[in-house]
Design a protein around this motif. Structure first.
Motif, PDB file in Angstrom:
ATOM      1  N   ALA A   1      43.582  28.593  92.567  1.00 24.83           N
ATOM      2  CA  ALA A   1      44.159  28.653  91.223  1.00 24.83           C
ATOM      3  C   ALA A   1      43.081  28.465  90.158  1.00 24.83           C
ATOM      4  O   ALA A   1      43.060  29.187  89.151  1.00 24.83           O
ATOM      5  N   LYS A   2      42.182  27.531  90.376  1.00 21.78           N
ATOM      6  CA  LYS A   2      41.137  27.265  89.397  1.00 21.78           C
ATOM      7  C   LYS A   2      40.234  28.479  89.192  1.00 21.78           C
ATOM      8  O   LYS A   2      39.916  28.861  88.058  1.00 21.78           O
ATOM      9  N   VAL A   3      39.824  29.091  90.288  1.00 24.16           N
ATOM     10  CA  VAL A   3      38.936  30.251  90.208  1.00 24.16           C
ATOM     11  C   VAL A   3      39.652  31.442  89.568  1.00 24.16           C
ATOM     12  O   VAL A   3      39.105  32.122  88.704  1.00 24.16           O
ATOM     13  N   ALA A   4      40.883  31.691  89.986  1.00 24.52           N
ATOM     14  CA  ALA A   4      41.625  32.830  89.445  1.00 24.52           C
ATOM     15  C   ALA A   4      41.915  32.657  87.957  1.00 24.52           C
ATOM     16  O   ALA A   4      41.798  33.618  87.186  1.00 24.52           O
ATOM     17  N   LEU A   5      42.294  31.464  87.531  1.00 29.96           N
ATOM     18  CA  LEU A   5      42.543  31.246  86.105  1.00 29.96           C
ATOM     19  C   LEU A   5      41.262  31.408  85.301  1.00 29.96           C
ATOM     20  O   LEU A   5      41.298  31.909  84.171  1.00 29.96           O
ATOM     21  N   GLY A   6      40.140  31.033  85.870  1.00 31.54           N
ATOM     22  CA  GLY A   6      38.856  31.279  85.206  1.00 31.54           C
ATOM     23  C   GLY A   6      38.571  32.769  85.075  1.00 31.54           C
ATOM     24  O   GLY A   6      38.069  33.229  84.044  1.00 31.54           O
ATOM     25  N   ALA A   7      38.913  33.550  86.098  1.00 31.36           N
ATOM     26  CA  ALA A   7      38.724  35.006  86.041  1.00 31.36           C
ATOM     27  C   ALA A   7      39.668  35.629  85.016  1.00 31.36           C
ATOM     28  O   ALA A   7      39.282  36.558  84.288  1.00 31.36           O
ATOM     29  N   ILE A   8      40.908  35.134  84.953  1.00 27.99           N
ATOM     30  CA  ILE A   8      41.854  35.639  83.950  1.00 27.99           C
ATOM     31  C   ILE A   8      41.349  35.303  82.550  1.00 27.99           C
ATOM     32  O   ILE A   8      41.426  36.127  81.638  1.00 27.99           O
TER      33      ILE A   8
ATOM     34  N   TYR B   1      42.770  42.238  85.289  1.00 28.72           N
ATOM     35  CA  TYR B   1      42.630  41.293  86.396  1.00 28.72           C
ATOM     36  C   TYR B   1      43.654  41.619  87.473  1.00 28.72           C
ATOM     37  O   TYR B   1      44.803  41.929  87.171  1.00 28.72           O
ATOM     38  N   THR B   2      43.223  41.565  88.729  1.00 26.16           N
ATOM     39  CA  THR B   2      44.124  41.710  89.872  1.00 26.16           C
ATOM     40  C   THR B   2      43.673  40.716  90.929  1.00 26.16           C
ATOM     41  O   THR B   2      42.497  40.704  91.294  1.00 26.16           O
ATOM     42  N   PRO B   3      44.609  39.877  91.417  1.00 27.79           N
ATOM     43  CA  PRO B   3      44.197  38.946  92.478  1.00 27.79           C
ATOM     44  C   PRO B   3      43.815  39.700  93.744  1.00 27.79           C
ATOM     45  O   PRO B   3      44.367  40.754  94.036  1.00 27.79           O
ATOM     46  N   SER B   4      42.870  39.146  94.490  1.00 25.40           N
ATOM     47  CA  SER B   4      42.451  39.792  95.726  1.00 25.40           C
ATOM     48  C   SER B   4      42.976  39.020  96.923  1.00 25.40           C
ATOM     49  O   SER B   4      43.316  37.849  96.829  1.00 25.40           O
ATOM     50  N   GLY B   5      43.028  39.699  98.055  1.00 23.40           N
ATOM     51  CA  GLY B   5      43.470  39.055  99.288  1.00 23.40           C
ATOM     52  C   GLY B   5      44.956  38.756  99.288  1.00 23.40           C
ATOM     53  O   GLY B   5      45.751  39.483  98.693  1.00 23.40           O
TER      54      GLY B   5
END
Length: 174
Positions: A46-53, A79-83
């Motif tokens: 969550a932390k990494v993805a919110l940083g990317a967003i 942005y698109t989540p991976s995996g």
């Protein structure tokens, strides 16, 4: 004859039982801590993805004329989540680019399937903050389940890059 019996070496049953008991006590302490550390490491998603967003939203704002954080479609953020994410990630979308806000919370594609009897990742996080976007700022959110119980893990990040965990699934009991 007695001297030959006394010279035999080995462990008694009582000594072995004491060792097994000590190992059991150590395992009873270590296993719950290990599970909690695993759940905390899963929160890094969550932390990494919110940083990317955050990075994508700031880039969108810089490239849009007039400058705004409020897109008309979720795909404009880029942005698109991976995996196979454990979290669903949310951003607010307005009817037109640069709408007045706060917009409608919209999930990014690739969100995890909602599992019955578990945390509902199909709704935007709402504990302690609101997913919103306007011409001058935004708050994005993530909701997920890191340990398989009914409690949700909710994270928010705003346009000031302030990250908050408003509902912690690791410490929650339900």
């Amino acid at each position: 004859m007695l001297t030959s019996l006394r010279k035999q070496e080995g462990f008694t049953l009582i000594e072995l039982m004491i060792v097994v008991a000590i190992i059991g006590i150590l395992a009873a302490i270590a296993i719950p801590n290990f599970i909690a550390y695993q759940a905390k490491s899963k929160q890094a998603e969550a932390k990494v993805a919110l940083g990317a967003i955050f990075t994508s939203a700031v880039a969108f704002q810089a490239e849009t004329a007039p400058q705004t954080y409020a897109p008309s479609a979720i795909g404009l953020i880029g942005y698109t989540p991976s995996g196979n994410p454990r979290y669903s990630f949310w951003y607010a979308v307005d009817a037109a680019v640069g709408g007045p806000g706060p917009g409608t919370p919209t999930v990014f594609p690739g969100a995890p399937a909602v599992v019955a009897g578990s945390c509902n990742t199909g709704v935007a996080p709402a504990t302690g903050a609101t997913v919103a976007a306007s011409p001058t700022g935004f708050t994005t959110g993530a909701i997920g389940n890191v340990d398989g119980d009914v409690a949700c893990d909710e994270w928010f990040m705003n346009d000031q890059r302030s990250l908050t965990n408003t509902k912690n699934d690791v410490s929650a009991t339900t």
